[in-house]
Design a protein around this motif. Structure first.
Motif, PDB file in Angstrom:
ATOM      1  N   TYR A 187       0.787  -1.217  -0.261  1.00  0.00           N
ATOM      2  CA  TYR A 187       0.011  -0.060  -0.010  1.00  0.00           C
ATOM      3  C   TYR A 187       0.871   1.395  -0.175  1.00  0.00           C
ATOM      4  CZ  TYR A 187      -4.650  -1.786   0.459  1.00  0.00           C
ATOM      5  OH  TYR A 187      -6.103  -2.247   0.295  1.00  0.00           O
ATOM      6  N   ILE A 192      -1.073   4.339  -2.103  1.00  0.00           N
ATOM      7  CA  ILE A 192      -1.507   5.725  -1.851  1.00  0.00           C
ATOM      8  C   ILE A 192      -0.656   6.822  -2.855  1.00  0.00           C
ATOM      9  CG2 ILE A 192      -1.867   5.254   0.661  1.00  0.00           C
ATOM     10  CD1 ILE A 192       1.196   6.356   1.030  1.00  0.00           C
ATOM     11  N   LEU A 199      -1.509   6.738   4.945  1.00  0.00           N
ATOM     12  CA  LEU A 199      -2.122   5.311   4.969  1.00  0.00           C
ATOM     13  C   LEU A 199      -2.228   5.197   6.414  1.00  0.00           C
ATOM     14  CD1 LEU A 199      -2.078   2.519   3.896  1.00  0.00           C
ATOM     15  CD2 LEU A 199       0.318   2.310   4.577  1.00  0.00           C
TER      16      LEU A 199
END
Length: 232
Positions: A187, A192, A199
């Protein structure tokens, strides 16, 4: 003198028009829920119920209604490369009744799929295309995506985000820990995206999700102010 007055009036009208546009829609927020096969029935209910409870929280309500009508929200769920569905269409949050209606829609919704893979790239592409239906020009456009795994189907998130469709869009992530491989790094590196992206991590798995989504919504609806040159 008349020319100067005309310029002042024109500038005033331009500023008023800009303020009106900003007031029309400060934020368009697309909330994306993971329903891939790694999310069991209990975890799905925690995720859905956590979001519903967060929308009903007085702090979130106050943040949304600080400028009535300036926040628009849609909710969708995602899993495989063809499994993305809107749970609640774009709605203008003008009153507590509007927020209640959205939370109630979540309460009574049942997932359509439970056996598909994790197609994060496709999920983000689906979310970005929803902004064409928001019905207003919004100062900020944000996708809030929750998930407990790495992309394993379809195009990668990073390649999707490189599309011009994502210009001006922010993608914030909420990672639920517990799976292998660990999705947090994935992620951070591939999901992001955009202005002010961040995050949040539910380190104790889905049990942390309700607190995390509450904090995440507050941060997205009322982002922190950064003053140039301040701090160290």
């Amino acid at each position: 003198m008349k020319a100067a007055l005309a310029l002042i009036v024109a500038a005033s009208l331009y500023a008023s028009a800009g303020a009106a546009r900003a007031a029309e829609c400060a934020l368009a927020l697309a909330l994306a829920l993971d329903i891939s096969s790694s999310v069991n029935a209990r975890e799905y209910e925690i995720q859905k119920g956590g979001l519903s409870a967060a929308l009903r929280h007085p702090d979130v309500r106050s943040a949304i209604l600080a400028e009535p009508g300036s926040v628009r929200i849609t909710v969708y769920e995602w899993s495989g490369w063809q499994q993305q569905d809107v749970i609640a269409d774009w709605a203008v949050m003008e009153s507590e009744a509007d927020i209640d209606a959205l939370a109630f829609r979540l309460d009574r919704h049942s997932r359509r799929y439970a056996e598909f893979s994790t197609a994060l790239g496709e999920a983000l592409d689906f979310g970005a295309k929803l902004f064409s239906k928001v019905g207003a020009t919004c100062a900020r456009r944000v996708i809030d995506v929750s998930g407990d795994g790495v992309n394993n189907d379809g195009v990668s998130p990073a390649s999707t985000l490189g599309d011009r469709l994502f210009r001006g869009i922010t993608v914030n992530g909420l990672v639920i820990k517990g799976a292998s491989p660990d999705p947090e790094t994935h992620y951070r590196q591939e999901v992001i995206w955009g202005p002010g992206a961040f995050l949040m991590v539910a380190r104790n798995g889905f049990d942390d999700y309700p607190d995390m989504i509450l904090g995440k919504l507050l941060r997205e609806i009322q982002p922190p102010l950064f003053v140039s040159g301040a701090g160290g």
